[in-house]
Design an enzyme around this catalytic site. Structure first.
Site, mmCIF file in Angstrom:
data_model
loop_
_atom_site.group_PDB
_atom_site.id
_atom_site.type_symbol
_atom_site.label_atom_id
_atom_site.label_comp_id
_atom_site.label_asym_id
_atom_site.label_seq_id
_atom_site.Cartn_x
_atom_site.Cartn_y
_atom_site.Cartn_z
ATOM 1 N N HIS A 136 1.070 -1.288 -0.324
ATOM 2 C CA HIS A 136 0.296 -0.122 -0.390
ATOM 3 C C HIS A 136 0.783 1.656 -0.194
ATOM 4 O O HIS A 136 0.345 2.139 -0.822
ATOM 5 C CB HIS A 136 -1.084 0.267 1.317
ATOM 6 C CG HIS A 136 -2.094 -1.013 1.276
ATOM 7 N ND1 HIS A 136 -2.418 -1.974 1.984
ATOM 8 C CD2 HIS A 136 -2.546 -1.379 0.590
ATOM 9 C CE1 HIS A 136 -3.391 -2.650 1.822
ATOM 10 N NE2 HIS A 136 -3.078 -2.159 0.606
ATOM 11 N N ARG A 151 -1.814 -5.824 -8.274
ATOM 12 C CA ARG A 151 -0.856 -6.248 -8.607
ATOM 13 C C ARG A 151 -0.509 -7.849 -9.162
ATOM 14 O O ARG A 151 0.922 -7.864 -10.133
ATOM 15 C CB ARG A 151 -0.973 -7.830 -6.732
ATOM 16 C CG ARG A 151 -0.610 -6.710 -5.816
ATOM 17 C CD ARG A 151 -1.747 -6.922 -4.542
ATOM 18 N NE ARG A 151 -2.476 -7.233 -4.358
ATOM 19 C CZ ARG A 151 -3.973 -7.201 -3.670
ATOM 20 N NH1 ARG A 151 -2.965 -7.832 -2.521
ATOM 21 N NH2 ARG A 151 -4.870 -7.076 -3.702
ATOM 22 N N SER A 183 -2.928 -7.620 2.753
ATOM 23 C CA SER A 183 -3.379 -7.864 4.392
ATOM 24 C C SER A 183 -3.844 -9.048 4.788
ATOM 25 O O SER A 183 -3.214 -9.639 5.785
ATOM 26 C CB SER A 183 -4.560 -6.823 4.933
ATOM 27 O OG SER A 183 -3.697 -5.431 3.980
ATOM 28 N N LYS A 238 -17.031 -6.138 6.618
ATOM 29 C CA LYS A 238 -16.604 -7.353 6.464
ATOM 30 C C LYS A 238 -16.344 -6.701 8.223
ATOM 31 O O LYS A 238 -16.711 -6.285 9.095
ATOM 32 C CB LYS A 238 -15.643 -6.342 5.613
ATOM 33 C CG LYS A 238 -15.457 -6.713 4.567
ATOM 34 C CD LYS A 238 -13.970 -6.298 4.655
ATOM 35 C CE LYS A 238 -14.226 -6.563 2.515
ATOM 36 N NZ LYS A 238 -12.677 -6.185 2.285
HETATM 37 P P1 ADP Z 1 -10.068 -3.093 -0.782
HETATM 38 O O1 ADP Z 1 -10.432 -4.272 0.331
HETATM 39 O O2 ADP Z 1 -10.215 -2.243 -1.347
HETATM 40 O O3 ADP Z 1 -9.342 -4.255 -2.046
HETATM 41 P P2 ADP Z 1 -6.781 -3.459 0.144
HETATM 42 O O4 ADP Z 1 -6.167 -2.444 1.457
HETATM 43 O O5 ADP Z 1 -7.087 -4.399 0.228
HETATM 44 O O6 ADP Z 1 -9.029 -2.951 -0.179
HETATM 45 O O7 ADP Z 1 -6.390 -2.615 -1.058
HETATM 46 C C1 ADP Z 1 -6.610 -1.329 -1.140
HETATM 47 C C2 ADP Z 1 -5.609 -1.258 -2.652
HETATM 48 O O8 ADP Z 1 -4.455 -1.328 -2.516
HETATM 49 C C3 ADP Z 1 -6.287 -1.568 -4.328
HETATM 50 O O9 ADP Z 1 -6.277 -1.038 -5.218
HETATM 51 C C4 ADP Z 1 -5.636 -2.911 -3.800
HETATM 52 O O10 ADP Z 1 -4.958 -3.635 -4.983
HETATM 53 C C5 ADP Z 1 -4.191 -2.247 -3.499
HETATM 54 N N1 ADP Z 1 -3.311 -3.220 -2.906
HETATM 55 C C6 ADP Z 1 -3.537 -3.948 -1.803
HETATM 56 N N2 ADP Z 1 -1.944 -4.448 -1.300
HETATM 57 C C7 ADP Z 1 -0.737 -3.716 -2.573
HETATM 58 C C8 ADP Z 1 0.062 -4.577 -2.656
HETATM 59 N N3 ADP Z 1 0.891 -5.388 -2.545
HETATM 60 N N4 ADP Z 1 0.982 -4.034 -3.754
HETATM 61 C C9 ADP Z 1 0.365 -2.909 -4.424
HETATM 62 N N5 ADP Z 1 -1.420 -2.902 -4.287
HETATM 63 C C10 ADP Z 1 -1.607 -2.933 -3.902
#
Ligand code: ADP
Length: 159
Positions: free
Chosen positions: A17, A90, A128, A41
């Site tokens: 992130h 990703r 996450s 969630k």
């Molecule tokens: P959501 O539940 O909305 O998917 P996340 O917190 O999992 O929320 O992810 C938020 C954003 O960050 C999404 O666009 C996701 O693709 C991106 N993201 C999550 N992990 C990574 C990572 N390791 N590298 C790049 N982008 C990421």
């Protein structure tokens, strides 16, 4: 002036992130990292703690703000005067879901566009949920999250 929002669960924030935040902050004037308060969630961390992690990680980035929202992402974008939604990609597995989301958002609000930043390779398999899973079995997560996040995960999981 381009205002962008970067919405997500951030439960918790990872270096993946943070990589997206850093890069998005360089190509926008104002970046609002927005923790989604999603009642369907069950998160590990409260919205307040998720925002605190993000604030700590972005304290040296003057054009980055951290806040939370609930409801439709495009409504929140309008409220903040944002014309851009930032999302991270990703691998191809993200693509279908993100495409659907961005097309839906375009339908709801044609004045807000989604931009995708591809993750740096070293974070391509980081999420996450993987962090929480590894932590649960007492694996090393120091390469995935900042030390203060790691400490709190271990406290919460009683490790
Ligand atoms: P959501 O539940 O909305 O998917 P996340 O917190 O999992 O929320 O992810 C938020 C954003 O960050 C999404 O666009 C996701 O693709 C991106 N993201 C999550 N992990 C990574 C990572 N390791 N590298 C790049 N982008 C990421």
């Amino acid at each position: 002036m381009t205002t962008a929002i970067y919405p997500g669960s951030f439960d918790p924030m990872t270096f993946g992130h943070l990589d997206i935040i850093k890069r998005a902050s360089l190509i926008t004037d104002r970046l609002i990292v927005s923790v989604l308060n999603n009642s369907s969630k069950t998160p590990l961390f409260s919205v307040e703690e998720r925002m605190a992690f993000l604030r700590q990680a972005t304290q040296d980035m003057p054009n980055v703000e951290v806040t939370s929202f609930s409801g439709l992402t495009v409504d929140f974008a309008h409220m903040m005067g944002a014309t851009v939604i930032v999302r991270g990609l990703r691998a191809v597995t993200d693509f279908e879901y993100e495409l659907m989301l961005s097309q839906t958002n375009r339908k709801l609000a044609s004045d807000v566009d989604t931009i995708f930043l591809t993750t740096s390779l070293q974070y391509a398999y980081l999420s996450s949920s993987v962090v929480k899973e590894v932590a649960l079995y007492n694996g090393d997560i120091s390469e995935f999250v900042p030390p203060y996040v790691e400490k709190r995960i271990r406290e919460i999981m009683n490790l």
